[in-house]
Design an enzyme around this catalytic site. Structure first.
Site, PDB file in Angstrom:
ATOM      1  N   TYR A  25       0.868  -1.326   0.154  1.00  0.00           N
ATOM      2  CA  TYR A  25       0.057  -0.017  -0.075  1.00  0.00           C
ATOM      3  C   TYR A  25       0.916   1.231   0.121  1.00  0.00           C
ATOM      4  O   TYR A  25       0.741   2.015   0.821  1.00  0.00           O
ATOM      5  CB  TYR A  25      -0.971   0.102   1.232  1.00  0.00           C
ATOM      6  N   GLY A  26       1.819   1.013  -0.881  1.00  0.00           N
ATOM      7  CA  GLY A  26       2.749   2.398  -0.900  1.00  0.00           C
ATOM      8  C   GLY A  26       2.305   3.118  -2.035  1.00  0.00           C
ATOM      9  O   GLY A  26       0.929   3.420  -2.209  1.00  0.00           O
ATOM     10  N   SER A  27       3.294   3.958  -2.666  1.00  0.00           N
ATOM     11  CA  SER A  27       2.830   4.775  -3.717  1.00  0.00           C
ATOM     12  C   SER A  27       1.965   4.136  -4.818  1.00  0.00           C
ATOM     13  O   SER A  27       0.844   4.860  -5.099  1.00  0.00           O
ATOM     14  CB  SER A  27       4.224   5.417  -4.461  1.00  0.00           C
ATOM     15  N   ARG A  48       1.944  -7.135   5.765  1.00  0.00           N
ATOM     16  CA  ARG A  48       2.346  -7.892   6.876  1.00  0.00           C
ATOM     17  C   ARG A  48       1.995  -7.501   8.265  1.00  0.00           C
ATOM     18  O   ARG A  48       1.541  -6.261   8.248  1.00  0.00           O
ATOM     19  CB  ARG A  48       3.787  -7.539   6.964  1.00  0.00           C
ATOM     20  N   SER A  51       1.926  -3.717   9.925  1.00  0.00           N
ATOM     21  CA  SER A  51       2.353  -2.657   8.971  1.00  0.00           C
ATOM     22  C   SER A  51       1.710  -1.337   9.407  1.00  0.00           C
ATOM     23  O   SER A  51       0.581  -1.100   9.716  1.00  0.00           O
ATOM     24  CB  SER A  51       2.038  -3.051   7.425  1.00  0.00           C
ATOM     25  N   ASP A  83      10.777  -4.316  -5.558  1.00  0.00           N
ATOM     26  CA  ASP A  83      11.406  -5.163  -6.596  1.00  0.00           C
ATOM     27  C   ASP A  83      12.225  -6.252  -5.787  1.00  0.00           C
ATOM     28  O   ASP A  83      12.060  -7.451  -5.753  1.00  0.00           O
ATOM     29  CB  ASP A  83      12.109  -4.589  -7.787  1.00  0.00           C
ATOM     30  N   HIS A 108       5.609  -3.874 -12.888  1.00  0.00           N
ATOM     31  CA  HIS A 108       6.917  -3.803 -13.309  1.00  0.00           C
ATOM     32  C   HIS A 108       7.411  -5.309 -13.539  1.00  0.00           C
ATOM     33  O   HIS A 108       7.027  -6.212 -12.954  1.00  0.00           O
ATOM     34  CB  HIS A 108       7.830  -3.161 -12.344  1.00  0.00           C
ATOM     35  N   ASP A 191      12.549   0.422 -18.934  1.00  0.00           N
ATOM     36  CA  ASP A 191      12.357   1.065 -17.952  1.00  0.00           C
ATOM     37  C   ASP A 191      13.476   1.505 -17.065  1.00  0.00           C
ATOM     38  O   ASP A 191      13.804   2.194 -16.536  1.00  0.00           O
ATOM     39  CB  ASP A 191      11.471   0.478 -16.948  1.00  0.00           C
ATOM     40  N   GLU A 195      15.560   4.842 -16.236  1.00  0.00           N
ATOM     41  CA  GLU A 195      15.950   5.099 -14.849  1.00  0.00           C
ATOM     42  C   GLU A 195      17.668   5.576 -14.667  1.00  0.00           C
ATOM     43  O   GLU A 195      17.650   6.504 -14.094  1.00  0.00           O
ATOM     44  CB  GLU A 195      15.329   4.274 -13.866  1.00  0.00           C
TER      45      GLU A 195
END
EC number: 1.1.1.86
Length: 335
Positions: A25-27, A48, A51, A83, A108, A191, A195
């Site tokens: 539930y990040g970005s 988890r 969290s 990742d 990704h 990608d 970067e």
């Protein structure tokens, strides 16, 4: 010719009656989970225990479970974890709960393309990748628009994976702007290249080096900061809005002539060779192997490099100057 898909090409009905578990539930996780939820789909979030994001997701109106429990409850499992930890979480908590006919979704292709995750043959595997940071994915959706995105099919066990991928992209809001079909390999390698060579690595090194040259030549650090870093946003905005053509049209004749004559001397054939070397390391898996090992050593090298970046004079001077511009913080915090 590039295949583009829009709202008319996607049917949310392909996901009706299915439960989508968003892991993380990040970005991207918070944005895609909320967009899918607001699109009328059944969404849960896997985190988890303990969290810090658990309460945030619940406050956003989404049911939260542990990763293992979320897998068991879901038909579609979307992995939006960093990742470097996806493989560990997958084999420990996700794979044991997978059932034939489930779908694994990524934004990704790193872990699939570099064989860090090898899914069973009886599950669908596809990608939905918004081409934007999470806060813009969410903000544009709420505004009734969306950001462009990518879809890719790695494994079609049910014969319905393409339909699922398009429905998923529509739920996130990407088909409002347009979705391009690609492959896991193409998305991953381009990608990483962008970067490293341009967007993050190349630009950061160009800023630091040009700043250093001006300061070493005796100019005030504050002047160097404005000319090599601060004004970059003005140029990037022009390029973003209308390509290089709009940028060259908008700047002065002096800037255009100087840029066109000197730019190729700065980014030259040696730079091109270095870019090909970076691409080779991406294509042959050398970078992936290095990055995975870095994660296994608790990011020792990355932590050291982050400290060096914070201590660079352009950051020290910039922090003081940005304090004079409070509106910058409000822009960064927009959702």
């Amino acid at each position: 010719m590039v295949q583009m898909y829009y709202d008319k090409d996607a049917d949310l009905g392909a996901l009706k009656g299915k439960t989508i578990a968003v892991m993380g539930y990040g970005s991207q996780g918070h944005a895609q989970a909320q967009n899918l939820h607001d699109s009328g789909l059944n969404v849960i979030v896997g985190l988890r225990e303990g969290s810090a994001r658990w309460g945030q997701a619940e406050n956003d109106g989404i049911k939260v479970m542990t990763v293992a429990d979320a897998v068991k409850a879901a038909d579609v499992i979307q992995i939006l974890l960093p990742d470097e930890i996806q493989s560990k979480v997958y084999y420990a908590e996700i794979e044991p709960g997978l059932e034939a006919g489930n779908a694994l979704v990524f934004s990704h292709g790193f872990n699939i393309h570099y064989n860090q995750i090898i899914p069973p043959k009886d599950v669908d595997v596809y990608m939905v990748a918004p081409k934007s940071p999470g806060h813009l994915v969410r903000r544009t959706y709420k505004e009734g628009a969306g950001v462009p995105g990518l879809i890719a099919i790695f494994q079609d066990a049910t014969g319905k994976t393409h339909e699922l991928a398009l429905a998923h992209a529509k739920g996130v809001g990407c088909t409002r702007a347009g979705v391009i079909e690609t492959t896991f390999r193409e998305e991953t390698e381009t990608d990483l290249f962008g970067e490293q060579v341009d967007l993050c690595g190349g630009v950061a090194s160009l800023i630091k080096t040009s700043f250093e040259v001006l300061v070493e030549a005796g100019y005030q650090p504050e002047m160097a900061y404005f000319e090599t870093l601060h004004e970059l946003k003005l140029i990037v905005d022009l390029i973003h809005e209308g390509g290089l053509e709009k940028m060259w049209y908008s700047v002065s004749n002096t800037a255009e002539y100087g840029g066109l004559t000197v730019g190729p001397k700065i980014i030259n054939e040696l730079s091109r060779e270095a870019m090909y070397e970076a691409l080779d390391r991406i294509q042959n898996g050398e970078f992936a192997r290095e990055f995975v090992l870095e994660g296994q050593t608790n990011h020792a090298v990355l932590t050291s490099m982050e400290r060096q970046e914070r201590e660079h004079p352009v950051e020290v001077v910039g922090k003081k100057l940005r304090a004079m511009m409070p509106w910058l913080n409000s822009e960064l915090n927009e959702e």
